[in-house]
Design a protein around this motif. Structure first.
Motif, mmCIF file in Angstrom:
data_model
loop_
_atom_site.group_PDB
_atom_site.id
_atom_site.type_symbol
_atom_site.label_atom_id
_atom_site.label_comp_id
_atom_site.label_asym_id
_atom_site.label_seq_id
_atom_site.Cartn_x
_atom_site.Cartn_y
_atom_site.Cartn_z
ATOM 1 N N LEU A 111 0.822 -1.207 0.000
ATOM 2 C CA LEU A 111 0.000 0.000 0.000
ATOM 3 C C LEU A 111 0.859 1.261 0.000
ATOM 4 O O LEU A 111 0.546 2.239 -0.693
ATOM 5 C CB LEU A 111 -0.929 -0.008 1.212
ATOM 6 N N LYS A 112 1.941 1.249 0.766
ATOM 7 C CA LYS A 112 2.843 2.408 0.765
ATOM 8 C C LYS A 112 3.435 2.614 -0.621
ATOM 9 O O LYS A 112 3.596 3.750 -1.078
ATOM 10 C CB LYS A 112 3.949 2.209 1.797
ATOM 11 N N HIS A 113 3.764 1.530 -1.269
ATOM 12 C CA HIS A 113 4.328 1.611 -2.613
ATOM 13 C C HIS A 113 3.342 2.241 -3.587
ATOM 14 O O HIS A 113 3.745 2.948 -4.521
ATOM 15 C CB HIS A 113 4.701 0.213 -3.088
ATOM 16 N N LEU A 114 2.059 2.018 -3.355
ATOM 17 C CA LEU A 114 1.013 2.609 -4.193
ATOM 18 C C LEU A 114 0.607 4.007 -3.734
ATOM 19 O O LEU A 114 -0.288 4.610 -4.304
ATOM 20 C CB LEU A 114 -0.218 1.694 -4.216
ATOM 21 N N HIS A 125 -0.671 5.730 2.049
ATOM 22 C CA HIS A 125 -0.001 5.722 3.344
ATOM 23 C C HIS A 125 -0.983 5.686 4.507
ATOM 24 O O HIS A 125 -0.695 5.082 5.548
ATOM 25 C CB HIS A 125 0.919 6.936 3.453
ATOM 26 N N SER A 126 -2.122 6.316 4.355
ATOM 27 C CA SER A 126 -3.108 6.335 5.438
ATOM 28 C C SER A 126 -3.615 4.932 5.747
ATOM 29 O O SER A 126 -3.621 4.490 6.907
ATOM 30 C CB SER A 126 -4.279 7.249 5.069
ATOM 31 N N GLN A 127 -4.044 4.211 4.720
ATOM 32 C CA GLN A 127 -4.524 2.840 4.922
ATOM 33 C C GLN A 127 -3.404 1.928 5.416
ATOM 34 O O GLN A 127 -3.622 1.056 6.251
ATOM 35 C CB GLN A 127 -5.115 2.277 3.631
ATOM 36 N N ALA A 128 -2.190 2.157 4.903
ATOM 37 C CA ALA A 128 -1.049 1.337 5.323
ATOM 38 C C ALA A 128 -0.775 1.507 6.814
ATOM 39 O O ALA A 128 -0.559 0.518 7.535
ATOM 40 C CB ALA A 128 0.189 1.703 4.513
ATOM 41 N N GLU A 129 -0.786 2.749 7.287
ATOM 42 C CA GLU A 129 -0.521 2.993 8.704
ATOM 43 C C GLU A 129 -1.641 2.442 9.583
ATOM 44 O O GLU A 129 -1.393 1.971 10.693
ATOM 45 C CB GLU A 129 -0.330 4.490 8.946
#
Length: 390
Positions: A342-345, A348-352
């Motif tokens: 997700l961070k790669h895409l 960042h919000s969903q990843a965190e």
């Protein structure tokens, strides 16, 4: 696309390169009578290839999903459910295949899908023993897509019982040559020869990636692992190229270590390691040692990186077929890998959200799975992660 500037030191010479992020080419830089070929693609100057999802429809990214063998399908369900809960705009193009079967068509379908989408999330495909005609599907996938760097992050996690604490090791493994080249033959009955392929270009490429990774992630040291005292030509070449690349990074400490000493140091004093760069077979062995140090195969995250494609995966490649469909698998590693995806895409919000929820579940300790000393099932762990999502 924007511009970037990247300073390179080659034997005392500073060269400033300005190029478009979309330019994929090469610049020859001459220094001290020797030509250096430096790729100016984004991948050459960053630790992660800047590949976004190539397939995007209506604001949603399409990612190839290969659940794999063993507990892989159960872990894939966990990822899809958590992504749904955080409203991640990701659609999975799922391809079912098994390393236990000869599935050339499925392999080609998976390769085509990743080439189309640019990004994948893969479980482990088990490689059977004995059948000399069946090459590992994992290896074929990596080689076909030129996923030259395997990155395994071995980090201490909260409430996971281990002998050593405060570990944070990035193990970077060359992924496309070495003993995994698969060049074996029986010259005469009872005598088998296997070729270990080490090349200057690929050794230099993986060393460059390791140092770029260290710069990007604010790490201080890179350690090259080898057996150059015995394999003077092959491992000697690998070590030579790592040492040459290190000269371009005066602010990163560089050292080297023989593989047998490395294994001893890993289990006795692992805190000394920061970034490790290794040829293929050594990297496979050491990354599994690292996984054991931080809690086992179920808790480490990883990814395979190439110039054009990135495939995220659980860091330690174990299918755990003996535990398949028993609801006991640990989703921690694959969820942390999906966080990196997700961070790669750029999500960042969903990843965190997912990362914080996983860490809270581990800290609470009530829903840890059996492999890390708990008694919770996979579904119990998943319910805890979902309930902890903000």
């Amino acid at each position: 696309a924007g511009k970037f500037e990247y300073k390179i030191m080659i034997r005392g010479y500073n060269c400033l390169i300005n190029c478009s992020l979309q330019f994929l080419g090469a610049i020859r830089i001459s220094g001290m009578g020797r030509n250096k070929l430096l790729s100016t693609s984004v991948a050459a100057v960053s630790s992660e290839v800047d590949v976004k999802s190539k397939s995007k429809y209506g604001g949603r990214h399409v990612v190839t999903l290969v659940p794999g063998d063993g507990v892989g399908p159960e872990l894939a369900v966990c990822v899809k459910e958590v992504f749904r809960k955080v409203n991640a705009p990701v659609d999975f193009e799922e391809i079912s295949m098994s390393g236990l079967l000869s599935q050339k068509d499925c392999l080609e379908e998976a390769i085509t899908s990743i080439r189309r989408n640019g990004i994948g999330l893969c479980g482990t495909l088990r490689t059977p023993l004995g059948d000399v005609t069946q090459r590992s599907l994992n290896v074929q996938l990596r080689v076909s897509l030129d996923l030259f760097a395997n990155v395994v992050l071995c980090r201490s996690l909260p409430n996971v019982p281990t002998r050593h604490k405060d570990l944070n090791i990035a193990i970077i493994r060359e992924n496309t040559e070495g003993e995994y080249s698969g060049l074996e033959h029986e010259s005469v009955s009872g005598v088998v020869e296997g070729l270990k392929i080490i090349t200057r270009d690929k050794s230099s490429r993986i060393a460059k990636y390791a140092f770029d990774y260290a710069v990007r992630h604010d790490r201080k040291k890179v350690t090259a692992i080898h057996k150059a005292n015995i394999m003077k030509l092959s491992d000697g070449l690998f070590l030579k190229e790592c040492s040459a690349i290190s000269k371009m990074y005066p602010n990163i400490e560089f050292n080297s270590m023989i593989i047998d000493n490395c294994c001893m140091q890993m289990v006795s004093n692992p805190q000394q390691f920061d970034v490790m760069v290794l040829p293929n077979l050594y990297g496979n062995i050491v990354s599994n040692v690292g996984a054991g140090l931080v809690g086992g195969a179920g808790v480490v995250q990883g990814m395979n990186v190439g110039w054009n494609y990135v495939v995220f995966e659980q860091g330690a490649r174990h299918a755990f077929t003996s535990k398949a469909a028993q609801n006991v698998a640990n989703p921690t590693g694959v969820l942390l890998s999906s966080v990196d995806l997700l961070k790669h895409l750029g999500m960042h919000s969903q990843a965190e959200q997912i990362k914080d929820s996983v860490m809270k579940t581990l800290r609470d300790g009530k829903f840890c799975t059996q492999d890390v000393g708990g008694s919770a099932s996979t579904s119990d762990y998943l319910k805890s992660v979902i309930s902890n999502l903000n």
